[in-house]
Write a protein that holds these residues in place. Structure first.
Motif, PDB file in Angstrom:
ATOM      1  N   LEU A 231     -38.938 -23.438  46.745  1.00 54.94           N
ATOM      2  CA  LEU A 231     -40.344 -23.320  47.375  1.00 54.94           C
ATOM      3  C   LEU A 231     -40.910 -22.414  47.041  1.00 54.94           C
ATOM      4  CD1 LEU A 231     -41.711 -24.352  49.936  1.00 54.94           C
ATOM      5  CD2 LEU A 231     -40.701 -22.596  51.233  1.00 54.94           C
ATOM      6  N   VAL A 232     -40.657 -21.185  45.997  1.00 55.05           N
ATOM      7  CA  VAL A 232     -41.746 -20.414  45.548  1.00 55.05           C
ATOM      8  C   VAL A 232     -42.616 -20.965  44.505  1.00 55.05           C
ATOM      9  CG1 VAL A 232     -39.872 -18.367  45.540  1.00 55.05           C
ATOM     10  CG2 VAL A 232     -40.143 -19.860  43.393  1.00 55.05           C
ATOM     11  N   PHE A 233     -42.278 -22.313  44.086  1.00 55.92           N
ATOM     12  CA  PHE A 233     -43.527 -22.819  43.267  1.00 55.92           C
ATOM     13  C   PHE A 233     -44.170 -23.893  43.926  1.00 55.92           C
ATOM     14  CE2 PHE A 233     -39.842 -21.615  40.450  1.00 55.92           C
ATOM     15  CZ  PHE A 233     -40.348 -20.726  39.674  1.00 55.92           C
ATOM     16  N   SER A 234     -44.330 -23.868  45.483  1.00 51.22           N
ATOM     17  CA  SER A 234     -44.595 -25.070  46.033  1.00 51.22           C
ATOM     18  C   SER A 234     -45.712 -24.285  46.912  1.00 51.22           C
ATOM     19  CB  SER A 234     -43.603 -25.853  46.820  1.00 51.22           C
ATOM     20  OG  SER A 234     -42.564 -26.274  46.047  1.00 51.22           O
ATOM     21  N   TRP A 383     -41.612 -13.701  41.172  1.00 47.75           N
ATOM     22  CA  TRP A 383     -41.302 -12.190  41.860  1.00 47.75           C
ATOM     23  C   TRP A 383     -41.686 -12.323  43.285  1.00 47.75           C
ATOM     24  CZ3 TRP A 383     -44.952  -9.471  44.398  1.00 47.75           C
ATOM     25  CH2 TRP A 383     -44.550  -8.408  44.944  1.00 47.75           C
ATOM     26  N   GLY A 384     -40.751 -11.891  44.107  1.00 45.40           N
ATOM     27  CA  GLY A 384     -40.933 -12.205  45.500  1.00 45.40           C
ATOM     28  C   GLY A 384     -40.647 -11.077  46.374  1.00 45.40           C
ATOM     29  N   ARG A 385     -41.306 -10.512  47.169  1.00 42.21           N
ATOM     30  CA  ARG A 385     -40.996  -9.497  48.256  1.00 42.21           C
ATOM     31  C   ARG A 385     -40.656 -10.168  49.721  1.00 42.21           C
ATOM     32  NH1 ARG A 385     -45.295  -5.178  48.432  1.00 42.21           N
ATOM     33  NH2 ARG A 385     -44.229  -4.678  46.560  1.00 42.21           N
ATOM     34  N   PRO A 386     -39.321  -9.985  50.184  1.00 38.52           N
ATOM     35  CA  PRO A 386     -39.063 -10.561  51.328  1.00 38.52           C
ATOM     36  C   PRO A 386     -40.025  -9.646  52.628  1.00 38.52           C
ATOM     37  CG  PRO A 386     -37.120  -9.898  50.065  1.00 38.52           C
ATOM     38  CD  PRO A 386     -38.320  -9.302  49.378  1.00 38.52           C
ATOM     39  N   ASN A 387     -40.277 -10.900  53.603  1.00 36.73           N
ATOM     40  CA  ASN A 387     -41.195 -10.338  54.488  1.00 36.73           C
ATOM     41  C   ASN A 387     -40.478  -9.499  55.686  1.00 36.73           C
ATOM     42  OD1 ASN A 387     -42.822 -10.491  56.903  1.00 36.73           O
ATOM     43  ND2 ASN A 387     -43.896 -12.520  56.129  1.00 36.73           N
ATOM     44  N   ARG A 388     -40.901  -8.115  55.727  1.00 38.67           N
ATOM     45  CA  ARG A 388     -40.128  -7.232  56.404  1.00 38.67           C
ATOM     46  C   ARG A 388     -40.430  -7.384  57.874  1.00 38.67           C
ATOM     47  NH1 ARG A 388     -43.227  -2.216  54.232  1.00 38.67           N
ATOM     48  NH2 ARG A 388     -43.274  -3.607  52.641  1.00 38.67           N
ATOM     49  N   HIS A 389     -41.554  -8.098  58.391  1.00 34.96           N
ATOM     50  CA  HIS A 389     -41.896  -8.613  59.743  1.00 34.96           C
ATOM     51  C   HIS A 389     -40.787  -9.591  60.112  1.00 34.96           C
ATOM     52  CE1 HIS A 389     -45.332  -6.177  59.666  1.00 34.96           C
ATOM     53  NE2 HIS A 389     -45.724  -6.766  58.534  1.00 34.96           N
ATOM     54  N   ASP A 397     -36.760  -6.576  46.417  1.00 35.36           N
ATOM     55  CA  ASP A 397     -37.462  -7.730  45.820  1.00 35.36           C
ATOM     56  C   ASP A 397     -36.808  -8.607  45.132  1.00 35.36           C
ATOM     57  OD1 ASP A 397     -39.821  -6.147  46.677  1.00 35.36           O
ATOM     58  OD2 ASP A 397     -40.483  -5.664  44.735  1.00 35.36           O
ATOM     59  N   GLN A 398     -36.894  -9.979  45.189  1.00 35.77           N
ATOM     60  CA  GLN A 398     -35.901 -10.904  44.198  1.00 35.77           C
ATOM     61  C   GLN A 398     -36.910 -11.529  43.100  1.00 35.77           C
ATOM     62  OE1 GLN A 398     -33.410 -12.646  47.887  1.00 35.77           O
ATOM     63  NE2 GLN A 398     -35.335 -13.565  47.574  1.00 35.77           N
ATOM     64  N   TRP A 399     -35.972 -11.982  42.063  1.00 35.63           N
ATOM     65  CA  TRP A 399     -36.550 -12.651  41.187  1.00 35.63           C
ATOM     66  C   TRP A 399     -36.142 -14.031  41.034  1.00 35.63           C
ATOM     67  CZ3 TRP A 399     -40.511 -10.829  37.843  1.00 35.63           C
ATOM     68  CH2 TRP A 399     -40.719  -9.223  38.024  1.00 35.63           C
ATOM     69  N   THR A 400     -36.771 -15.043  40.825  1.00 39.88           N
ATOM     70  CA  THR A 400     -36.337 -16.523  40.757  1.00 39.88           C
ATOM     71  C   THR A 400     -37.026 -17.357  39.480  1.00 39.88           C
ATOM     72  OG1 THR A 400     -36.349 -16.591  43.088  1.00 39.88           O
ATOM     73  CG2 THR A 400     -36.309 -18.535  41.860  1.00 39.88           C
ATOM     74  N   GLY A 401     -35.902 -18.001  38.988  1.00 34.05           N
ATOM     75  CA  GLY A 401     -36.348 -18.724  37.670  1.00 34.05           C
ATOM     76  C   GLY A 401     -35.938 -20.234  37.856  1.00 34.05           C
ATOM     77  N   GLU A 402     -36.765 -20.997  37.488  1.00 35.85           N
ATOM     78  CA  GLU A 402     -36.225 -22.490  37.430  1.00 35.85           C
ATOM     79  C   GLU A 402     -36.808 -23.227  36.381  1.00 35.85           C
ATOM     80  OE1 GLU A 402     -36.566 -26.423  40.294  1.00 35.85           O
ATOM     81  OE2 GLU A 402     -37.443 -24.476  40.976  1.00 35.85           O
ATOM     82  N   VAL A 403     -35.742 -24.063  35.813  1.00 33.25           N
ATOM     83  CA  VAL A 403     -35.943 -24.777  34.482  1.00 33.25           C
ATOM     84  C   VAL A 403     -35.597 -26.295  35.088  1.00 33.25           C
ATOM     85  CG1 VAL A 403     -35.604 -25.355  32.072  1.00 33.25           C
ATOM     86  CG2 VAL A 403     -35.840 -23.041  32.773  1.00 33.25           C
TER      87      VAL A 403
END
Length: 445
Positions: A231-234, A383-389, A397-403
């Motif tokens: 979903l990070v690419f959507s 790169w994503g920062r989880p939503n504290r709310h 923070d998290q990193w995601t890669g997709e191929v």
């Protein structure tokens, strides 16, 4: 206290007690964002880089490539397939004759996705399938400009494993959605609306049960049926929890100039696609809505979604029926087609509350298609920062890669192996990296 609030409090308590990084935390979080009443963000985007993606959009402003009309156009285009074979040629000829006689076009597809994780807090495998039927019935100005038509799409989403692909990332300890649509939701109505083109096809309006993803923050490689799966690419880059489909609402948009377009929309945020017709009632009685505005710069015509830069704004009310919190945010996206084969992209989103899993997210990468309407390679990193709310805690923070590499085996059959690398999973801090191996196959009828 709503079920949403109770689950949120439970997640907060478990996250605050840091030793409790267990599968229960992931399951609690999934209950928040994947309840039957919550339409998780999913993407409706082109399945190709240049010709096969852009060809669907010529003369159809803001007509997302996962809309019924665009799916039908794509299925009618000749593919550069490995076997150079179309076993459904007679079936397609019969469908074309029906369309010529009545104005009714229809089609169907079946897609199955399987994932396997190298490590997990819970299940390590997930398999799910989706059967779709869709159509477009031109009833006004058929065969001419400014056509009016009814568009529809219905689905059955079913899982073959206890944990569907939609939830496998959370089960592994990753705050994110590794496949936004392959769930166990069963029968649902995704769209049923009147679409009216006007201004000599430079603009379009929809009214009825709409899918926000057909016109909002469209990205050329983000389709979970044919492009990136995470979903990070959507749509929304994982910063929006609810992107309504099967929801009563409307939109209007089109070209302001030859290269500038804009769109505005509103939809029922509390809609449940498994009981879609209730959305007519909840839209007017509750009026908890999801509102969008977008303006973009494009090459126009067939390049609408491949030479594209846009900024999109959204606002969602608090949803009384589910307890989901309201919020607002902004998304920026830029993509550029190079040499007719390469598509480079840079996308990002930011949200203030709203229940999304990320409050900030940035993605970049590229797609490569050596021949039009053929095989497709996609490479992306986020790169994503989880939503504290949403999580009631400040997670790492998290990193995601997709191929992925999509292979057009025959005219009506695709196979797509993929790998997702989930770095620094926030709910599984004992692991630096989780590898998710996937295989997707799709057949069209």
């Amino acid at each position: 206290m709503t079920s949403f609030t109770r689950i949120q409090d439970m997640v907060c308590a478990r996250v605050a007690a840091r030793p409790g990084w267990t599968f229960a935390v992931a399951l609690a979080l999934t209950s928040v964002v994947f309840s039957p009443q919550t339409a998780i963000a999913e993407e409706a985007t082109p399945s190709a880089v240049a010709a096969s993606a852009g060809g669907n959009l010529s003369g159809h402003p803001l007509n997302g490539p996962e809309s019924a009309d665009s799916l039908l156009t794509d299925s009618g285009e000749e593919k550069q397939d490995l076997l150079d074979r179309n076993v459904l040629q007679e079936w397609e000829a019969w469908k074309a004759a029906v369309t010529e006689k009545t104005g009714l076009s229809f089609g169907a597809d079946y897609t199955i996705v399987g994932f396997g994780a190298n490590t997990s807090l819970g299940d390590r495998t997930a398999v799910s399938g989706i059967a779709r039927i869709y159509g477009s019935w031109a009833l006004f100005n058929r065969g001419a400009a400014n056509t009016g038509s009814i568009e529809f799409k219905g689905e059955n989403r079913h899982s073959f494993t206890d944990t569907p692909p939609q939830l496998l990332g959370l089960a592994a300890g990753y705050v994110g959605v590794t496949q936004p649509v392959f769930s166990d939701q069963r029968f649902r109505t995704t769209t049923l609306y009147w679409k009216q083109r006007f201004l000599e096809d430079r603009a379009v309006a929809r009214l009825g049960l709409v899918d926000v993803k057909e016109y909002f923050d469209v990205f050329a490689l983000g389709s979970p049926w044919s492009g990136f799966q995470n979903l990070v690419f959507s749509t929304g880059a994982n910063t929006i929890a609810i992107l309504p489909d099967g929801a009563f609402g409307g939109m209007a948009g089109g070209y302001l100039t030859d290269h500038i377009y804009s769109a505005v929309g509103i939809a029922d945020a509390s809609a449940d696609p498994t009981s879609a017709f209730q959305s007519f009632e909840t839209f007017f009685s509750d009026f908890d809505t999801f509102k969008t505005f977008e303006i973009g710069l494009t090459g126009g015509g067939k390049l609408l979604f491949v030479d594209n830069a846009h900024i999109s704004f959204w606002h969602m009310d608090d949803i009384a029926r589910t307890g989901a919190p309201g919020g607002w945010g902004v998304i920026g996206s830029a993509s550029k087609l190079i040499d007719g084969k390469w598509l480079a992209f840079l996308r990002g989103g930011w949200a203030h509350e709203g229940g999304g899993l990320y409050e900030a997210s940035v993605s970049t990468g590229f797609g490569y298609m050596p021949t039009p309407a053929g095989n497709l390679l996609g490479v992306g990193v986020n790169w994503g920062r989880p939503n504290r709310h949403t999580l009631k805690a400040a997670l790492d923070d998290q990193w995601t890669g997709e191929v992925f590499y999509r292979v057009q085996v025959s005219e009506n059959f695709q196979v797509t192996p993929s790998v997702q690398l989930l770095g620094d999973p926030a709910l599984n801090p004992d692991k630096d990296l989780i590898a998710l191996f996937g295989l997707r196959s799709r057949v069209t009828f």
